[in-house]
Write an enzyme that holds these catalytic residues in place. Sequence first.
Site, PDB file in Angstrom:
ATOM      1  N   TYR A 199      74.401  53.956  -1.591  1.00  0.00           N
ATOM      2  CA  TYR A 199      72.984  54.201  -1.292  1.00  0.00           C
ATOM      3  C   TYR A 199      72.310  54.952  -2.444  1.00  0.00           C
ATOM      4  CZ  TYR A 199      68.952  56.070   1.372  1.00  0.00           C
ATOM      5  OH  TYR A 199      67.692  56.417   1.812  1.00  0.00           O
ATOM      6  N   LYS A 222      69.260  53.677  -4.721  1.00  0.00           N
ATOM      7  CA  LYS A 222      67.965  54.373  -4.782  1.00  0.00           C
ATOM      8  C   LYS A 222      67.630  54.812  -6.213  1.00  0.00           C
ATOM      9  CE  LYS A 222      66.732  54.011  -0.443  1.00  0.00           C
ATOM     10  NZ  LYS A 222      65.600  53.132  -0.058  1.00  0.00           N
TER      11      LYS A 222
HETATM   12  P1  NAD Z   1      65.320  52.656   9.916  1.00  0.00           P
HETATM   13  O1  NAD Z   1      66.738  52.175   9.963  1.00  0.00           O
HETATM   14  O2  NAD Z   1      64.837  53.518  11.024  1.00  0.00           O
HETATM   15  O3  NAD Z   1      64.323  51.414   9.770  1.00  0.00           O
HETATM   16  C1  NAD Z   1      64.542  50.434   8.780  1.00  0.00           C
HETATM   17  C2  NAD Z   1      63.904  49.138   9.222  1.00  0.00           C
HETATM   18  O4  NAD Z   1      64.168  48.167   8.197  1.00  0.00           O
HETATM   19  C3  NAD Z   1      64.477  48.598  10.530  1.00  0.00           C
HETATM   20  O5  NAD Z   1      63.432  48.224  11.397  1.00  0.00           O
HETATM   21  C4  NAD Z   1      65.314  47.407  10.082  1.00  0.00           C
HETATM   22  O6  NAD Z   1      65.401  46.372  11.058  1.00  0.00           O
HETATM   23  C5  NAD Z   1      64.565  46.964   8.844  1.00  0.00           C
HETATM   24  N1  NAD Z   1      65.391  46.151   7.955  1.00  0.00           N
HETATM   25  C6  NAD Z   1      66.710  46.318   7.656  1.00  0.00           C
HETATM   26  N2  NAD Z   1      67.139  45.339   6.865  1.00  0.00           N
HETATM   27  C7  NAD Z   1      66.078  44.530   6.638  1.00  0.00           C
HETATM   28  C8  NAD Z   1      65.903  43.339   5.899  1.00  0.00           C
HETATM   29  N3  NAD Z   1      66.920  42.782   5.214  1.00  0.00           N
HETATM   30  N4  NAD Z   1      64.671  42.760   5.883  1.00  0.00           N
HETATM   31  C9  NAD Z   1      63.641  43.318   6.569  1.00  0.00           C
HETATM   32  N5  NAD Z   1      63.763  44.441   7.297  1.00  0.00           N
HETATM   33  C10 NAD Z   1      64.964  45.043   7.325  1.00  0.00           C
HETATM   34  O7  NAD Z   1      65.169  53.413   8.497  1.00  0.00           O
HETATM   35  P2  NAD Z   1      64.068  54.483   8.017  1.00  0.00           P
HETATM   36  O8  NAD Z   1      64.671  55.823   8.155  1.00  0.00           O
HETATM   37  O9  NAD Z   1      62.765  54.200   8.625  1.00  0.00           O
HETATM   38  O10 NAD Z   1      64.060  54.148   6.446  1.00  0.00           O
HETATM   39  C11 NAD Z   1      63.055  53.377   5.822  1.00  0.00           C
HETATM   40  C12 NAD Z   1      63.251  53.473   4.323  1.00  0.00           C
HETATM   41  O11 NAD Z   1      63.163  54.842   3.928  1.00  0.00           O
HETATM   42  C13 NAD Z   1      64.622  52.981   3.846  1.00  0.00           C
HETATM   43  O12 NAD Z   1      64.493  52.297   2.630  1.00  0.00           O
HETATM   44  C14 NAD Z   1      65.403  54.269   3.663  1.00  0.00           C
HETATM   45  O13 NAD Z   1      66.438  54.137   2.731  1.00  0.00           O
HETATM   46  C15 NAD Z   1      64.308  55.199   3.190  1.00  0.00           C
HETATM   47  N6  NAD Z   1      64.636  56.612   3.405  1.00  0.00           N
HETATM   48  C16 NAD Z   1      64.932  57.088   4.643  1.00  0.00           C
HETATM   49  C17 NAD Z   1      65.266  58.423   4.809  1.00  0.00           C
HETATM   50  C18 NAD Z   1      65.628  59.004   6.145  1.00  0.00           C
HETATM   51  O14 NAD Z   1      66.094  60.158   6.198  1.00  0.00           O
HETATM   52  N7  NAD Z   1      65.442  58.311   7.263  1.00  0.00           N
HETATM   53  C19 NAD Z   1      65.289  59.280   3.685  1.00  0.00           C
HETATM   54  C20 NAD Z   1      64.970  58.763   2.435  1.00  0.00           C
HETATM   55  C21 NAD Z   1      64.646  57.429   2.298  1.00  0.00           C
END
Ligand code: NAD
Length: 252
Positions: A160, A164
């Site tokens: 990951y 990133k």
């Molecule tokens: P989440 O798992 O709650 O939601 C992610 C969404 O993306 C889900 O609805 C999933 O179905 C969808 N998804 C997965 N694979 C997919 C694909 N191939 N095509 C289309 N949609 C797809 O995650 P989140 O926490 O909302 O994270 C969103 C973004 O933010 C991600 O890129 C994650 O890496 C980043 N992020 C999250 C955090 C955290 O702490 N939650 C921190 C830093 C960065």
Amino acid sequence: MSTTSSLTRVALVTGAGQGIGRGIALRLATDGFDVAVNDIARSADKAEAVRDEIRATGRRAIAVVADVSDTDEVAAMVATTVTELGRLDVAVANAGIAQAQLLLDTTVQEWDRMFAINVRGVFLTWQAAARQFIAQGRGGKLVAAGSNASHRAAGFLPAYSAAKFAVRGLTQAAAMQWAEHGITANSYAPGVVNTPLWAGDPEGFAREAAKIPLGRVQEPADVAALVSYFASPDSDYMTGQTVIMDGGLTYN
Ligand code: NAD
């Protein structure tokens, strides 16, 4: 297409059925955008629920199923957005996955899946959106999900973190290549956000949350506020940045 619809700016948000993407889609609708809400087929019902929430506010919205790692599906996602909503102004490549793992146990399949969704997905979404922006001739705003792990790797998230970091590099290169078209590219770098992403690792969530200087976990609305800025004219002079917003965990 009515005259009114062609004047309203349109945003596409990937992975917007839940979590941060949902928060971004709702915020951009509040900001006055019509919104295309993407998610994978398995989560189509969630994307439709977000679409309906936005429609209830009076904005136009569609749910569009696509896997962001698939070239043809991403091209169709952008084409459907433009056909249904009339134009494209902002593309938020938010979809992503995370997996806590040991490097010694990480398989090639796990590694490739991480990069297919978290890096190729941004590349394909931005490429398809940029083609549309260039055809429209009035610039556009590209946004993607980085992480504070784009700046400082998280030891428990090796693939990951590598993915990133790649998003941060792509953000810089896209900014350089597409500036001449009036296109900006910026990424958000959150920390520990309260979303289902952490569902498989509640201990890791609690451990990392306890380190946050500001004393609370991040909510999707916190991230959406930064994306609102990226999507607005106020950020027109900012490009190529992966902006840390993590409650004070990480400094650059
Ligand atoms: P989440 O798992 O709650 O939601 C992610 C969404 O993306 C889900 O609805 C999933 O179905 C969808 N998804 C997965 N694979 C997919 C694909 N191939 N095509 C289309 N949609 C797809 O995650 P989140 O926490 O909302 O994270 C969103 C973004 O933010 C991600 O890129 C994650 O890496 C980043 N992020 C999250 C955090 C955290 O702490 N939650 C921190 C830093 C960065």
